[in-house]
Motif scaffolding. Sequence first.
Motif, PDB file in Angstrom:
ATOM      1  N   PHE A 273     -49.067  -3.617  -3.450  1.00 26.98           N
ATOM      2  CA  PHE A 273     -49.812  -3.904  -2.168  1.00 26.98           C
ATOM      3  C   PHE A 273     -49.439  -1.772  -1.353  1.00 26.98           C
ATOM      4  N   ILE A 274     -48.509  -2.095  -1.174  1.00 28.10           N
ATOM      5  CA  ILE A 274     -48.012  -0.394  -0.476  1.00 28.10           C
ATOM      6  C   ILE A 274     -48.025   0.562  -1.203  1.00 28.10           C
ATOM      7  N   ALA A 275     -47.961  -0.018  -2.032  1.00 28.17           N
ATOM      8  CA  ALA A 275     -48.362   1.401  -3.250  1.00 28.17           C
ATOM      9  C   ALA A 275     -49.532   2.211  -3.493  1.00 28.17           C
ATOM     10  N   ARG A 276     -50.469   0.871  -3.315  1.00 27.02           N
ATOM     11  CA  ARG A 276     -51.897   0.757  -4.154  1.00 27.02           C
ATOM     12  C   ARG A 276     -52.889   1.953  -2.234  1.00 27.02           C
ATOM     13  N   ILE A 277     -52.189   0.823  -1.531  1.00 27.20           N
ATOM     14  CA  ILE A 277     -52.884   1.920   0.256  1.00 27.20           C
ATOM     15  C   ILE A 277     -51.821   3.606  -0.107  1.00 27.20           C
ATOM     16  N   VAL A 278     -50.840   3.681  -0.846  1.00 20.61           N
ATOM     17  CA  VAL A 278     -50.433   5.105  -0.427  1.00 20.61           C
ATOM     18  C   VAL A 278     -50.985   6.004  -1.050  1.00 20.61           C
ATOM     19  N   SER A 279     -51.527   5.367  -2.719  1.00 25.04           N
ATOM     20  CA  SER A 279     -52.224   6.436  -3.579  1.00 25.04           C
ATOM     21  C   SER A 279     -53.300   6.354  -2.942  1.00 25.04           C
ATOM     22  N   ASP A 280     -54.239   5.134  -2.643  1.00 29.59           N
ATOM     23  CA  ASP A 280     -56.188   5.747  -2.279  1.00 29.59           C
ATOM     24  C   ASP A 280     -55.413   6.543  -0.882  1.00 29.59           C
ATOM     25  N   SER A 281     -54.749   6.642   0.088  1.00 28.26           N
ATOM     26  CA  SER A 281     -54.749   7.616   1.415  1.00 28.26           C
ATOM     27  C   SER A 281     -54.140   9.061   0.616  1.00 28.26           C
ATOM     28  N   LEU A 282     -53.563   9.145  -0.440  1.00 30.56           N
ATOM     29  CA  LEU A 282     -52.775  10.993  -0.802  1.00 30.56           C
ATOM     30  C   LEU A 282     -54.485  10.659  -1.635  1.00 30.56           C
ATOM     31  N   SER A 283     -55.192  10.338  -2.438  1.00 32.22           N
ATOM     32  CA  SER A 283     -55.827  10.688  -3.280  1.00 32.22           C
ATOM     33  C   SER A 283     -57.306  11.079  -2.058  1.00 32.22           C
ATOM     34  N   GLN A 284     -57.309  10.360  -1.700  1.00 30.31           N
ATOM     35  CA  GLN A 284     -58.625  10.805  -0.266  1.00 30.31           C
ATOM     36  C   GLN A 284     -58.122  12.453   0.302  1.00 30.31           C
ATOM     37  N   ALA A 285     -56.856  12.222   0.853  1.00 28.50           N
ATOM     38  CA  ALA A 285     -56.258  13.467   1.495  1.00 28.50           C
ATOM     39  C   ALA A 285     -55.363  14.905   0.469  1.00 28.50           C
ATOM     40  N   GLY A 286     -56.342  14.676  -0.603  1.00 33.88           N
ATOM     41  CA  GLY A 286     -56.557  15.667  -1.449  1.00 33.88           C
ATOM     42  C   GLY A 286     -55.144  16.338  -2.563  1.00 33.88           C
ATOM     43  N   GLY A 287     -54.452  14.231  -2.404  1.00 34.21           N
ATOM     44  CA  GLY A 287     -53.103  14.201  -2.871  1.00 34.21           C
ATOM     45  C   GLY A 287     -52.122  14.725  -2.471  1.00 34.21           C
ATOM     46  N   ASN A 288     -52.086  15.542  -1.817  1.00 31.40           N
ATOM     47  CA  ASN A 288     -50.327  16.748  -1.360  1.00 31.40           C
ATOM     48  C   ASN A 288     -49.818  16.333   0.039  1.00 31.40           C
ATOM     49  N   GLN A 289     -51.274  15.571   0.827  1.00 29.79           N
ATOM     50  CA  GLN A 289     -50.261  14.767   2.060  1.00 29.79           C
ATOM     51  C   GLN A 289     -49.692  13.369   2.679  1.00 29.79           C
ATOM     52  N   PRO A 290     -49.556  13.137   2.797  1.00 25.21           N
ATOM     53  CA  PRO A 290     -48.458  11.456   2.838  1.00 25.21           C
ATOM     54  C   PRO A 290     -49.846  11.537   4.019  1.00 25.21           C
ATOM     55  N   PRO A 291     -50.121   9.896   4.293  1.00 30.09           N
ATOM     56  CA  PRO A 291     -50.784   9.594   5.234  1.00 30.09           C
ATOM     57  C   PRO A 291     -50.810   8.978   6.111  1.00 30.09           C
ATOM     58  N   LYS A 292     -51.382   9.835   7.131  1.00 32.07           N
ATOM     59  CA  LYS A 292     -51.314   9.677   9.069  1.00 32.07           C
ATOM     60  C   LYS A 292     -51.452   8.644   9.707  1.00 32.07           C
ATOM     61  N   GLN A 293     -50.478   8.582   9.983  1.00 31.98           N
ATOM     62  CA  GLN A 293     -50.248   7.562  10.461  1.00 31.98           C
ATOM     63  C   GLN A 293     -50.673   7.679  11.944  1.00 31.98           C
TER      64      GLN A 293
END
Length: 165
Positions: free
Chosen positions: A145-165
């Motif tokens: 579940f966490i991997a999907r959230i992080v993967s989706d977040s990175l995809s939306q951010a262009g793939g290079n940035q970790p998700p912002k909290q």
Amino acid sequence: MTRAVLAAICGLVLSVSPARTQQQQPQAPATKPVDAATAAAARRLLTVSGATKLMISSMESMVASQRDNNPQIPAAFWDAFMAHARRDTTRLLDLLVPIYASHLTQSDLEELIRFYTSPIGQRYIAAQPAIMLESTKASEGWGEFIARIVSDSLSQAGGNQPPKQ
């Protein structure tokens, strides 16, 4: 022990020659010397709590998964690996005793022995394999579940940035 650790261990085992493997014995992390009474209490706790049986059971589950994920490793390796692990629990106990003794006093160990030899302690021991198996499955689902959230977040951010909290 995580699957990644088990995979790393298996990889190391495969890459080391049999002669060298015979010479290198596992050692417990450096700890201060343990007095005989505390060592005996730690060994008894590990025995009555079923710690080695639980570790072997956990290892069997991980090996089953590793067999599926690593078809290039012959089944004979996994069979021999588990057979050796089941035969060598004395060495495992020898490695664990100083670890337990470095974190728990003799009095702590004796109290835990009383618990594990009590009816509720015995019930807990009997339930541990199922608890561990179900907890492992739950944590794997949580990790996915966490991997999907992080993967989706990175995809939306262009793939290079970790998700912002």
